[in-house]
Design a protein around this motif. Structure first.
Motif, PDB file in Angstrom:
ATOM      1  N   ARG A  42       0.917  -1.253  -0.198  1.00  0.00           N
ATOM      2  CA  ARG A  42       0.299  -0.196   0.249  1.00  0.00           C
ATOM      3  C   ARG A  42       0.567   1.623  -0.278  1.00  0.00           C
ATOM      4  O   ARG A  42       0.524   2.147   0.139  1.00  0.00           O
ATOM      5  CB  ARG A  42      -1.077  -0.097   1.006  1.00  0.00           C
ATOM      6  N   TRP A  48      -0.760   1.254  -6.794  1.00  0.00           N
ATOM      7  CA  TRP A  48      -2.119   2.751  -6.844  1.00  0.00           C
ATOM      8  C   TRP A  48      -2.231   2.804  -8.676  1.00  0.00           C
ATOM      9  O   TRP A  48      -3.673   2.461  -8.946  1.00  0.00           O
ATOM     10  CB  TRP A  48      -2.142   3.380  -6.453  1.00  0.00           C
ATOM     11  N   ILE A  49      -1.196   2.937  -8.685  1.00  0.00           N
ATOM     12  CA  ILE A  49      -1.469   3.367 -10.635  1.00  0.00           C
ATOM     13  C   ILE A  49      -1.351   2.150 -11.385  1.00  0.00           C
ATOM     14  O   ILE A  49      -2.769   2.501 -12.353  1.00  0.00           O
ATOM     15  CB  ILE A  49       0.302   3.599 -11.226  1.00  0.00           C
ATOM     16  N   SER A  50      -1.023   1.042 -10.835  1.00  0.00           N
ATOM     17  CA  SER A  50      -1.908   0.032 -11.669  1.00  0.00           C
ATOM     18  C   SER A  50      -3.007  -0.536 -11.209  1.00  0.00           C
ATOM     19  O   SER A  50      -3.527  -1.192 -12.344  1.00  0.00           O
ATOM     20  CB  SER A  50      -0.449  -1.573 -11.113  1.00  0.00           C
ATOM     21  N   VAL A  51      -3.376  -0.258  -9.800  1.00  0.00           N
ATOM     22  CA  VAL A  51      -4.656  -0.884  -9.828  1.00  0.00           C
ATOM     23  C   VAL A  51      -5.837   0.298 -10.813  1.00  0.00           C
ATOM     24  O   VAL A  51      -6.837  -0.500 -10.928  1.00  0.00           O
ATOM     25  CB  VAL A  51      -4.688  -0.546  -8.150  1.00  0.00           C
ATOM     26  N   ALA A  52      -5.236   1.976 -10.388  1.00  0.00           N
ATOM     27  CA  ALA A  52      -6.351   2.585 -11.231  1.00  0.00           C
ATOM     28  C   ALA A  52      -6.129   1.666 -12.645  1.00  0.00           C
ATOM     29  O   ALA A  52      -7.616   2.144 -13.096  1.00  0.00           O
ATOM     30  CB  ALA A  52      -5.496   4.162 -11.022  1.00  0.00           C
ATOM     31  N   ILE A  53      -5.242   1.650 -13.356  1.00  0.00           N
ATOM     32  CA  ILE A  53      -5.370   1.800 -14.689  1.00  0.00           C
ATOM     33  C   ILE A  53      -6.511   0.322 -15.307  1.00  0.00           C
ATOM     34  O   ILE A  53      -7.417   0.101 -16.043  1.00  0.00           O
ATOM     35  CB  ILE A  53      -4.083   1.257 -15.230  1.00  0.00           C
ATOM     36  N   ILE A  55      -8.727  -0.721 -13.208  1.00  0.00           N
ATOM     37  CA  ILE A  55     -10.120  -0.677 -12.468  1.00  0.00           C
ATOM     38  C   ILE A  55     -10.626   0.613 -14.136  1.00  0.00           C
ATOM     39  O   ILE A  55     -11.916   0.175 -14.673  1.00  0.00           O
ATOM     40  CB  ILE A  55     -10.137   0.533 -11.483  1.00  0.00           C
ATOM     41  N   VAL A  56     -10.182   1.138 -14.515  1.00  0.00           N
ATOM     42  CA  VAL A  56     -10.847   1.849 -15.591  1.00  0.00           C
ATOM     43  C   VAL A  56     -11.284   0.893 -16.713  1.00  0.00           C
ATOM     44  O   VAL A  56     -11.602   0.862 -17.131  1.00  0.00           O
ATOM     45  CB  VAL A  56      -9.171   2.820 -16.317  1.00  0.00           C
ATOM     46  N   ALA A 293      -0.071  -2.790 -17.048  1.00  0.00           N
ATOM     47  CA  ALA A 293      -0.499  -1.927 -16.099  1.00  0.00           C
ATOM     48  C   ALA A 293      -0.691  -4.083 -15.038  1.00  0.00           C
ATOM     49  O   ALA A 293      -0.642  -4.172 -13.960  1.00  0.00           O
ATOM     50  CB  ALA A 293      -2.054  -2.028 -15.507  1.00  0.00           C
TER      51      ALA A 293
END
Length: 313
Positions: A42, A48-53, A55-56, A293
């Motif tokens: 965390r 967090w960048i990879s998780v954001a990608i 999710i998108v 990602a």
């Protein structure tokens, strides 16, 4: 004649004593592998960048109307290979279709093939690796040799053969089965190695000593404690399956030109790469970013679940 030996004992006053004893936190919650991994991962921005990608990409796959309201099948040859315009930020394809809309709607097929192929390969690999590692003996020898045979066959080549033979049954499930059905051997090797390590634990011996069956011990104790490497392999396999779908579509043995996916878009754009290279570059960028990602997420999870890797940072 006698002599008396006297000794003097020095006792420090209570108020001058500086020795302190740390209180033991008896009620403190014990840590585990998963909690330590979460506390480590965390703090890393790349997670967090990879998780954001991811999710998108998943939102684009399941709810494409959140990103575009343009019909991907509405094509007009008047706009063939035209540049960006109002409401069409990436321009048009050779057939006059909106590039951005087709990329968004193509996410559903590419991600669906990746998820189904990964599930098929992971389930087969988990079953084969767990049985071979826990029971050992002749069963281990047979399953390991079967895995070696599948491991020696390039799953892309095998998928080409399967999709060519079953050309009239080309759909998402057939393509996923062609990819996942030949890509499980590496997963089985990882699971087998982890099961061999876990089965030497004391709680496995205690479970067997209490009369629980071998299969019950395997399903309730061994597999849950050997699942961590499988999560890492699954994340990496998902990225590989998405690439495999695009590769098969580029080779002309994918789902066909009538199906919208990143692979079919790249394949269709190669004919006009010299006059309109962006129609090929844009879906390639989406494909590359998505795969990176998932790979980055898998690498981060692997490092977080490895105590030695955490200690070296």
């Amino acid at each position: 004649m006698s002599s008396e030996v006297t000794s003097t004992h020095y006792v420090a006053p209570v108020e001058t004593t500086t020795i302190t004893v740390d209180a033991v936190k008896v009620a403190a919650k014990p840590t585990s592998l998963w909690s330590d991994a979460w506390q480590d991962i965390r703090r890393r921005p790349t997670f967090w960048i990879s998780v954001a990608i991811v999710i998108v990409v998943l939102l684009m796959s399941f709810v494409p109307t959140l990103f575009t309201h343009t019909d991907p099948t509405a094509c007009d040859l008047t706009y063939s290979n035209a540049g960006p315009a109002a409401g069409h930020p990436l321009g048009y394809t050779f057939q006059g279709c909106d590039i951005y809309s087709r990329i968004v709607w193509g996410t559903r097929v590419s991600v669906s093939v990746g998820i189904l192929a990964t599930l098929i390969g992971s389930i087969i690999g988990l079953i084969m690796g767990a049985l071979a590692g826990f029971y050992g003996g002749w069963l281990d020898s047979v399953l390991s040799r079967v895995g070696d045979i599948f491991f020696s066959i390039p799953y892309i080549l095998a998928a080409v053969v399967v999709m060519t033979v079953f050309a009239q049954y080309r759909n998402v499930f057939t393509l996923s089965l062609a990819i996942g059905g030949f890509a499980w051997a590496s997963t089985a090797r990882v699971v087998r190695a982890e099961v061999l390590r876990v089965r030497q634990s004391d709680f496995v011996t205690a479970s067997l000593a209490l009369g629980k069956s071998k299969f019950g011990t395997l399903s309730s104790h061994v597999i849950p404690n050997a699942i961590a490497p499988l999560l890492v392999v699954t994340t990496l396999s998902l990225a590989a399956a998405i690439v495999a779908e695009a590769t098969l579509a580029f080779l002309g043995v994918g789902l066909g030109d009538e199906v919208i996916s990143w692979g079919t878009e790249i394949s269709a754009a190669q004919t006009s790469i010299r006059v309109a290279p962006m129609s090929l570059i844009y879906p390639s960028i989406f494909l590359t970013v998505t795969v990176l990602a998932f790979i980055m997420l898998g690498e981060l999870i692997r490092d977080a679940l490895d105590p030695r890797a955490r200690a070296q940072r």
